[in-house]
Design a protein around this motif. Structure first.
Motif, short mmCIF file in Angstrom:
data_model
loop_
_atom_site.label_atom_id
_atom_site.label_comp_id
_atom_site.label_asym_id
_atom_site.label_seq_id
_atom_site.Cartn_x
_atom_site.Cartn_y
_atom_site.Cartn_z
N UNK A 1 41.09 44.08 38.36
CA UNK A 1 41.60 43.50 39.59
C UNK A 1 40.40 43.05 40.41
N UNK A 2 40.42 41.81 40.84
CA UNK A 2 39.34 41.27 41.68
C UNK A 2 39.98 40.60 42.89
N UNK A 3 39.35 40.81 44.04
CA UNK A 3 39.80 40.14 45.25
C UNK A 3 38.57 39.71 46.04
N UNK A 4 38.63 38.55 46.63
CA UNK A 4 37.55 38.06 47.50
C UNK A 4 38.19 37.50 48.77
N UNK A 5 37.76 38.05 49.91
CA UNK A 5 38.29 37.65 51.20
C UNK A 5 37.17 37.02 52.02
N UNK A 6 37.36 35.79 52.39
CA UNK A 6 36.41 35.06 53.22
C UNK A 6 36.78 35.37 54.68
N UNK A 7 36.21 36.46 55.23
CA UNK A 7 36.57 36.94 56.57
C UNK A 7 36.18 35.94 57.65
N UNK A 8 34.96 35.39 57.53
CA UNK A 8 34.49 34.35 58.45
C UNK A 8 33.68 33.36 57.61
N UNK B 1 44.64 30.97 52.34
CA UNK B 1 43.45 30.11 52.35
C UNK B 1 42.15 30.90 52.19
N UNK B 2 42.11 32.11 52.76
CA UNK B 2 40.87 32.89 52.76
C UNK B 2 40.86 34.07 51.78
N UNK B 3 41.85 34.17 50.90
CA UNK B 3 41.93 35.29 49.96
C UNK B 3 42.20 34.80 48.54
N UNK B 4 41.34 35.19 47.62
CA UNK B 4 41.54 34.89 46.21
C UNK B 4 41.70 36.19 45.44
N UNK B 5 42.62 36.20 44.46
CA UNK B 5 42.83 37.41 43.66
C UNK B 5 42.93 37.04 42.19
N UNK B 6 42.60 38.01 41.36
CA UNK B 6 42.81 37.91 39.91
C UNK B 6 43.18 39.29 39.42
N UNK B 7 44.17 39.35 38.55
CA UNK B 7 44.59 40.62 37.96
C UNK B 7 44.86 40.37 36.48
#
Length: 186
Positions: free
Chosen positions: A84-91, A43-49
Protein backbone atom coordinates in the motif's frame (compact mmCIF):
# COMPACT_ATOMS: atom_id res chain seq x y z
CA UNK A 1 24.82 5.30 -1.97
CA UNK A 2 23.69 7.78 0.67
CA UNK A 3 25.94 6.64 3.52
CA UNK A 4 28.77 4.19 3.83
CA UNK A 5 31.06 3.77 0.81
CA UNK A 6 33.59 1.52 2.58
CA UNK A 7 32.76 -2.01 3.73
CA UNK A 8 29.02 -1.36 3.76
CA UNK A 9 26.52 1.23 2.74
CA UNK A 10 22.90 1.97 2.10
CA UNK A 11 21.33 2.29 -1.31
CA UNK A 12 18.54 4.84 -1.49
CA UNK A 13 15.97 3.54 -3.96
CA UNK A 14 13.20 6.05 -4.65
CA UNK A 15 10.01 4.93 -6.36
CA UNK A 16 7.56 7.27 -8.02
CA UNK A 17 4.55 8.56 -6.17
CA UNK A 18 1.32 6.67 -6.81
CA UNK A 19 -1.50 8.24 -8.74
CA UNK A 20 0.34 9.47 -11.82
CA UNK A 21 -2.24 7.50 -13.75
CA UNK A 22 -5.40 5.61 -12.83
CA UNK A 23 -5.41 1.93 -13.65
CA UNK A 24 -6.35 -1.46 -12.28
CA UNK A 25 -4.97 -4.93 -12.94
CA UNK A 26 -6.25 -8.39 -12.19
CA UNK A 27 -4.25 -11.44 -13.22
CA UNK A 28 -4.71 -15.13 -12.51
CA UNK A 29 -2.32 -17.70 -13.89
CA UNK A 30 -1.26 -21.23 -13.06
CA UNK A 31 0.76 -20.17 -10.02
CA UNK A 32 -0.82 -17.08 -8.40
CA UNK A 33 -3.45 -14.37 -8.56
CA UNK A 34 -2.67 -10.65 -8.42
CA UNK A 35 -4.76 -7.51 -8.04
CA UNK A 36 -3.61 -3.89 -8.25
CA UNK A 37 -5.30 -0.51 -8.16
CA UNK A 38 -3.62 2.86 -8.59
CA UNK A 39 -5.38 6.20 -8.73
CA UNK A 40 -6.04 9.64 -7.36
CA UNK A 41 -9.08 9.87 -5.06
CA UNK A 42 -8.49 13.64 -4.83
CA UNK A 43 -6.28 16.24 -6.50
CA UNK A 44 -3.65 16.10 -3.74
CA UNK A 45 -3.73 12.37 -2.84
CA UNK A 46 -2.43 9.42 -4.83
CA UNK A 47 -2.78 5.79 -3.73
CA UNK A 48 -1.74 2.36 -4.92
CA UNK A 49 -2.71 -0.98 -3.41
CA UNK A 50 -1.67 -4.43 -4.56
CA UNK A 51 -2.00 -7.97 -3.29
CA UNK A 52 -0.90 -11.38 -4.52
CA UNK A 53 -1.71 -14.89 -3.32
CA UNK A 54 -0.18 -18.06 -4.66
CA UNK A 55 -2.25 -21.16 -5.08
CA UNK A 56 0.67 -23.46 -5.76
CA UNK A 57 -0.41 -25.22 -2.59
CA UNK A 58 -3.62 -26.37 -4.31
CA UNK A 59 -1.76 -27.44 -7.48
CA UNK A 60 0.99 -29.29 -5.59
CA UNK A 61 -1.51 -30.95 -3.25
CA UNK A 62 -3.51 -32.28 -6.24
CA UNK A 63 -0.33 -33.55 -7.93
CA UNK A 64 0.88 -35.31 -4.78
CA UNK A 65 -2.53 -36.92 -4.22
CA UNK A 66 -2.17 -38.61 -7.60
CA UNK A 67 1.28 -40.07 -6.78
CA UNK A 68 2.00 -43.36 -5.03
CA UNK A 69 4.00 -43.03 -1.78
CA UNK A 70 4.21 -39.25 -2.07
CA UNK A 71 4.77 -37.18 1.06
CA UNK A 72 1.63 -35.62 2.44
CA UNK A 73 1.25 -31.87 2.29
CA UNK A 74 -0.98 -29.88 4.58
CA UNK A 75 0.31 -26.56 3.24
CA UNK A 76 2.32 -26.68 0.04
CA UNK A 77 4.38 -23.65 -0.85
CA UNK A 78 2.08 -20.67 -0.53
CA UNK A 79 2.63 -16.97 -0.17
CA UNK A 80 0.76 -13.76 0.36
CA UNK A 81 2.22 -10.37 -0.61
CA UNK A 82 0.73 -6.93 -0.08
CA UNK A 83 1.67 -3.32 -0.72
CA UNK A 84 0.00 0.00 0.00
CA UNK A 85 1.43 3.37 -1.01
CA UNK A 86 -0.03 6.81 -0.48
CA UNK A 87 1.37 10.25 -1.28
CA UNK A 88 -0.34 13.41 -0.05
CA UNK A 89 0.71 16.78 -1.43
CA UNK A 90 -0.14 18.81 1.72
CA UNK A 91 1.14 22.11 0.29
CA UNK A 92 3.19 23.18 -2.70
CA UNK A 93 6.31 22.63 -0.56
CA UNK A 94 5.27 19.61 1.56
CA UNK A 95 4.64 16.00 0.62
CA UNK A 96 3.81 13.20 3.06
CA UNK A 97 4.29 9.59 1.95
CA UNK A 98 3.07 6.41 3.64
CA UNK A 99 4.15 2.88 2.64
CA UNK A 100 3.13 -0.52 3.98
CA UNK A 101 4.32 -3.82 2.58
CA UNK A 102 4.56 -7.39 3.73
CA UNK A 103 4.81 -11.03 2.85
CA UNK A 104 3.90 -14.37 4.42
CA UNK A 105 5.35 -17.63 3.04
CA UNK A 106 4.64 -21.07 4.47
CA UNK A 107 5.11 -24.73 3.66
CA UNK A 108 4.23 -27.84 5.70
CA UNK A 109 5.17 -31.35 4.60
CA UNK A 110 3.55 -34.32 6.36
CA UNK A 111 4.26 -38.06 6.43
CA UNK A 112 7.97 -37.70 5.68
CA UNK A 113 10.16 -40.78 5.57
CA UNK A 114 13.90 -40.23 5.32
CA UNK A 115 16.43 -43.06 5.59
CA UNK A 116 19.10 -40.59 6.72
CA UNK A 117 17.29 -39.24 9.78
CA UNK A 118 17.20 -40.82 13.21
CA UNK A 119 13.42 -41.00 13.17
CA UNK A 120 10.69 -40.47 10.61
CA UNK A 121 8.99 -37.12 10.89
CA UNK A 122 5.26 -36.70 10.77
CA UNK A 123 5.68 -33.13 9.62
CA UNK A 124 8.20 -30.45 8.68
CA UNK A 125 7.07 -26.84 8.66
CA UNK A 126 8.87 -23.77 7.37
CA UNK A 127 7.61 -20.22 7.29
CA UNK A 128 8.87 -16.71 6.94
CA UNK A 129 7.01 -13.41 7.03
CA UNK A 130 7.57 -9.70 7.36
CA UNK A 131 5.53 -6.52 7.55
CA UNK A 132 6.98 -3.00 7.35
CA UNK A 133 5.60 0.53 7.35
CA UNK A 134 7.18 3.88 6.69
CA UNK A 135 6.14 7.51 6.93
CA UNK A 136 8.14 10.26 5.22
CA UNK A 137 7.77 14.04 5.11
CA UNK A 138 9.59 16.03 2.42
CA UNK A 139 9.71 19.81 2.78
CA UNK A 140 11.15 22.31 0.31
CA UNK A 141 12.35 25.28 2.36
CA UNK A 142 13.67 27.07 -0.75
CA UNK A 143 14.78 26.25 -4.29
CA UNK A 144 18.18 25.19 -2.89
CA UNK A 145 17.20 23.67 0.48
CA UNK A 146 15.26 20.48 1.16
CA UNK A 147 14.39 18.76 4.43
CA UNK A 148 13.37 15.11 4.79
CA UNK A 149 12.17 13.27 7.89
CA UNK A 150 11.55 9.51 7.71
CA UNK A 151 10.18 7.17 10.37
CA UNK A 152 9.50 3.50 9.90
CA UNK A 153 9.67 0.04 11.29
CA UNK A 154 8.49 -3.45 11.02
CA UNK A 155 8.52 -7.02 12.12
CA UNK A 156 9.83 -10.22 10.60
CA UNK A 157 10.05 -13.81 11.72
CA UNK A 158 11.18 -17.21 10.54
CA UNK A 159 9.94 -20.49 11.96
CA UNK A 160 11.24 -24.02 11.33
CA UNK A 161 9.59 -26.95 13.12
CA UNK A 162 10.56 -30.59 12.59
CA UNK A 163 7.82 -32.28 14.60
CA UNK A 164 9.07 -30.72 17.79
CA UNK A 165 12.39 -32.60 17.55
CA UNK A 166 13.94 -29.39 16.32
CA UNK A 167 12.36 -25.96 16.39
CA UNK A 168 13.87 -22.62 15.60
CA UNK A 169 12.00 -19.34 15.80
CA UNK A 170 13.63 -16.01 15.01
CA UNK A 171 11.72 -12.80 15.49
CA UNK A 172 13.02 -9.32 14.80
CA UNK A 173 11.48 -5.91 15.36
CA UNK A 174 13.21 -2.93 13.82
CA UNK A 175 12.66 0.82 13.61
CA UNK A 176 14.40 3.68 11.92
CA UNK A 177 14.36 7.43 12.16
CA UNK A 178 16.30 9.59 9.75
CA UNK A 179 16.45 13.36 9.26
CA UNK A 180 18.26 14.95 6.31
CA UNK A 181 18.92 18.49 5.22
CA UNK A 182 20.13 19.01 1.67
CA UNK A 183 21.36 22.37 0.46
CA UNK A 184 22.87 23.09 -2.96
CA UNK A 185 25.53 25.74 -2.95
CA UNK A 186 25.36 28.25 -5.76
Amino acid sequence: VRSGRAIGGRVNLVTRDPGERTHALADANLYHATALYEGRPSEDLGIAIAARRSYADAVVTRALESMDDAPGVSTAPRYYDLQLKAAWKATADDTVRFDVFGSDDRMVLTGLEDDQSLEDLDFLEYGTRFYRAGLRWDHRASEATRFRLALGGGWQDMDVDAEGQFRMVQELWSTHLRAEVHHELA
